[in-house]
Design an enzyme around this catalytic site. Sequence first.
Site, PDB file in Angstrom:
ATOM      1  NE  ARG A 135       0.451  -3.821  39.112  1.00  0.00           N
ATOM      2  CZ  ARG A 135       0.498  -2.991  40.346  1.00  0.00           C
ATOM      3  NH1 ARG A 135       1.458  -3.165  40.837  1.00  0.00           N
ATOM      4  NH2 ARG A 135      -0.277  -1.956  40.342  1.00  0.00           N
ATOM      5  CG  ASP A 155       3.672  -1.588  43.913  1.00  0.00           C
ATOM      6  OD1 ASP A 155       2.537  -2.368  43.693  1.00  0.00           O
ATOM      7  OD2 ASP A 155       3.990  -0.776  44.066  1.00  0.00           O
TER       8      ASP A 155
HETATM    9  P1  FDA Z   1      10.314  -6.333  29.557  1.00  0.00           P
HETATM   10  O1  FDA Z   1      11.109  -5.505  30.450  1.00  0.00           O
HETATM   11  O2  FDA Z   1      11.178  -7.316  28.679  1.00  0.00           O
HETATM   12  O3  FDA Z   1      10.086  -4.997  27.484  1.00  0.00           O
HETATM   13  C1  FDA Z   1       9.977  -4.751  27.304  1.00  0.00           C
HETATM   14  C2  FDA Z   1       9.572  -3.893  25.655  1.00  0.00           C
HETATM   15  O4  FDA Z   1       8.589  -3.338  26.839  1.00  0.00           O
HETATM   16  C3  FDA Z   1      10.513  -3.179  25.930  1.00  0.00           C
HETATM   17  O5  FDA Z   1      11.494  -3.627  24.678  1.00  0.00           O
HETATM   18  C4  FDA Z   1      10.654  -1.861  25.834  1.00  0.00           C
HETATM   19  O6  FDA Z   1       9.958  -1.553  23.918  1.00  0.00           O
HETATM   20  C5  FDA Z   1       9.156  -1.538  26.458  1.00  0.00           C
HETATM   21  N1  FDA Z   1       9.573  -1.233  27.987  1.00  0.00           N
HETATM   22  C6  FDA Z   1       9.997  -1.959  28.318  1.00  0.00           C
HETATM   23  N2  FDA Z   1      10.015  -0.792  30.090  1.00  0.00           N
HETATM   24  C7  FDA Z   1      11.044  -0.121  29.463  1.00  0.00           C
HETATM   25  C8  FDA Z   1      10.996   1.442  29.847  1.00  0.00           C
HETATM   26  N3  FDA Z   1      11.460   1.843  30.876  1.00  0.00           N
HETATM   27  N4  FDA Z   1      11.097   2.597  29.260  1.00  0.00           N
HETATM   28  C9  FDA Z   1      11.226   2.332  27.636  1.00  0.00           C
HETATM   29  N5  FDA Z   1      10.236   1.086  26.954  1.00  0.00           N
HETATM   30  C10 FDA Z   1      10.127   0.257  27.992  1.00  0.00           C
HETATM   31  N6  FDA Z   1       7.347  -4.964  39.117  1.00  0.00           N
HETATM   32  C11 FDA Z   1       8.237  -5.649  40.371  1.00  0.00           C
HETATM   33  O7  FDA Z   1       8.941  -6.053  40.530  1.00  0.00           O
HETATM   34  N7  FDA Z   1       7.321  -5.417  41.495  1.00  0.00           N
HETATM   35  C12 FDA Z   1       5.980  -4.469  40.955  1.00  0.00           C
HETATM   36  O8  FDA Z   1       4.705  -4.709  42.005  1.00  0.00           O
HETATM   37  C13 FDA Z   1       5.727  -3.768  39.456  1.00  0.00           C
HETATM   38  N8  FDA Z   1       4.776  -3.070  39.353  1.00  0.00           N
HETATM   39  C14 FDA Z   1       4.549  -2.252  37.198  1.00  0.00           C
HETATM   40  C15 FDA Z   1       3.512  -2.066  37.893  1.00  0.00           C
HETATM   41  C16 FDA Z   1       2.901  -2.249  36.271  1.00  0.00           C
HETATM   42  C17 FDA Z   1       1.610  -1.199  35.750  1.00  0.00           C
HETATM   43  C18 FDA Z   1       4.045  -2.353  35.361  1.00  0.00           C
HETATM   44  C19 FDA Z   1       3.934  -2.187  34.170  1.00  0.00           C
HETATM   45  C20 FDA Z   1       5.344  -2.660  36.004  1.00  0.00           C
HETATM   46  C21 FDA Z   1       5.185  -3.119  37.491  1.00  0.00           C
HETATM   47  N9  FDA Z   1       7.081  -3.656  37.313  1.00  0.00           N
HETATM   48  C22 FDA Z   1       6.670  -3.942  38.559  1.00  0.00           C
HETATM   49  C23 FDA Z   1       7.718  -3.298  36.345  1.00  0.00           C
HETATM   50  C24 FDA Z   1       8.367  -5.411  35.791  1.00  0.00           C
HETATM   51  O9  FDA Z   1       8.707  -6.009  36.696  1.00  0.00           O
HETATM   52  C25 FDA Z   1       9.006  -4.339  35.147  1.00  0.00           C
HETATM   53  O10 FDA Z   1      10.576  -4.182  34.904  1.00  0.00           O
HETATM   54  C26 FDA Z   1       8.261  -3.833  33.779  1.00  0.00           C
HETATM   55  O11 FDA Z   1       7.614  -3.882  33.482  1.00  0.00           O
HETATM   56  C27 FDA Z   1       9.796  -4.347  32.427  1.00  0.00           C
HETATM   57  O12 FDA Z   1       8.650  -5.553  31.860  1.00  0.00           O
HETATM   58  P2  FDA Z   1       8.313  -5.685  30.488  1.00  0.00           P
HETATM   59  O13 FDA Z   1       6.993  -5.964  30.737  1.00  0.00           O
HETATM   60  O14 FDA Z   1       7.920  -3.882  30.118  1.00  0.00           O
HETATM   61  O15 FDA Z   1       8.933  -6.480  30.207  1.00  0.00           O
END
Ligand code: FDA
Length: 303
Positions: A180, A130
Site C-alpha cells: 500500500r 501498517d
Molecule cells: P494530502 O494530505 O496531500 O491531502 C490531499 C487532499 O485530500 C486534501 O486537500 C483533502 O481534500 C483530502 N484530505 C486528506 N486528508 C484529509 C482528512 N484527514 N480529512 C479531510 N480531507 C482530507 N499513513 C502512514 O503513515 N502509515 C499507514 O500505514 C497509513 N495507512 C493508510 C491507509 C489508507 C487507506 C489511507 C488512505 C491512508 C493511510 N495513511 C497511512 C495516511 C497517509 O499517509 C496520509 O497521511 C493521508 O492519507 C493524507 O494524505 P493524502 O494522500 O490523502 O493527501
Amino acid sequence: MIKTALLYMSEQPKLQHLAMRMELSRRTARRFVAGETIQEAVEAISRLNDQGFSATIDYLGENVSSENDALRATNEYLQALDEIQKKSADSNVSLKLTQFGLSIHEEMTSANVERVVLRARDYNNFVRVDMEGSPHTDSTLRIFRSLRQKYENVGIVVQAYLYRTEKDIEDLLQLKSRIRLCKGAYKEPPTIAFKKKIDTDRNYIQLMKILLKSGIYHGIATHDPAMIQATKKFAKTERIANEQFEFQMLYGIRRDLQSQLIHEGYKLRVYVPYGEEWYSYLMRRMAERPANLFFVVRNLFRG
Ligand code: FDA
C-alpha cells in the site's frame, strides 16, 4: 504550525486521557471511526460493501507497553477475522506492530502477528501491516519480510515522504510483496523525509508508477485528486486494467470522491478503524486537514 501542533498533541498521553473522557471528542471521532466494538465496525463494513466498496478493518491502538496489552490486541484481531468471516463481509485487516508489542520485544511481536496471519489464511483472508513512525521502519520491514517469506497473505505499507522508500520498494518487490502506497502521517525530520508537499507528491507519483508496472496487486492510498488523476492516467497509458490495483481511502474522508471512483469502475477499499483508542488516530486526521477542526467546533455548538 497547526499541523505540527496537532501531530505533537497526537503523541501526548495526558491529552489523550482528557479527550477520551469528553463526550464532544467521542462524538467527533464517530465521523472518522466506525464504532467502539467489532460488531459496530462490521455493520459499517456491510453498509460499505452494499455500496460497492471493499474494506480493511483497523482495531485502534498503538505503542502498547505490556505483553498483556499486546496479547489483548492479538485476540481482538483474531475475533475481528472471525466476525468478518461469520458475516461474509468483504474486508481484510490492517494492523500496527507497536500494538502487537514492537516496543517491548521483536520476536514476541512477530509471533503475535503470525497468529493473525495464520487465522486470516484459514479464511482465505489477508493481513496488511501498517507503517508507523521512522523509529519503527526497520523493525517493521524486518518482521514483514520474515512473515512474507512464509506466507502469501500478508502485505505492507510504504510512505512516499521518506527518502528511503524507493529502495525499500525495490527490495519488497523481490519478495513479490503486495504494497500500500501512502504519503505518510507522522512527524519526521528533514534529514529523512520530504517536508514540502510538492516533493512528497512528486515522489508519490514516481513510486505509484513503479508499483503499477510491477504486475503485482497494490493499493494506492490517497484522497488527493492529483494523485488519483495521475494514477488513472498512468494506468490508461500503460493499459493496466482497473482490476489490477485498487484505490484506498480512510473511513469518512472524501466520501464524494470514494463514490465517484466506484461509479467510474475502479476498485476502492475503505480503511475502517474502530475501538476505544481513537485519540491519536483522530489527531493525525486533524493534522492532515486542520479544516476538520471546524467539524469539531460545529459539534460543540450543537451541544
Ligand atoms: P494530502 O494530505 O496531500 O491531502 C490531499 C487532499 O485530500 C486534501 O486537500 C483533502 O481534500 C483530502 N484530505 C486528506 N486528508 C484529509 C482528512 N484527514 N480529512 C479531510 N480531507 C482530507 N499513513 C502512514 O503513515 N502509515 C499507514 O500505514 C497509513 N495507512 C493508510 C491507509 C489508507 C487507506 C489511507 C488512505 C491512508 C493511510 N495513511 C497511512 C495516511 C497517509 O499517509 C496520509 O497521511 C493521508 O492519507 C493524507 O494524505 P493524502 O494522500 O490523502 O493527501
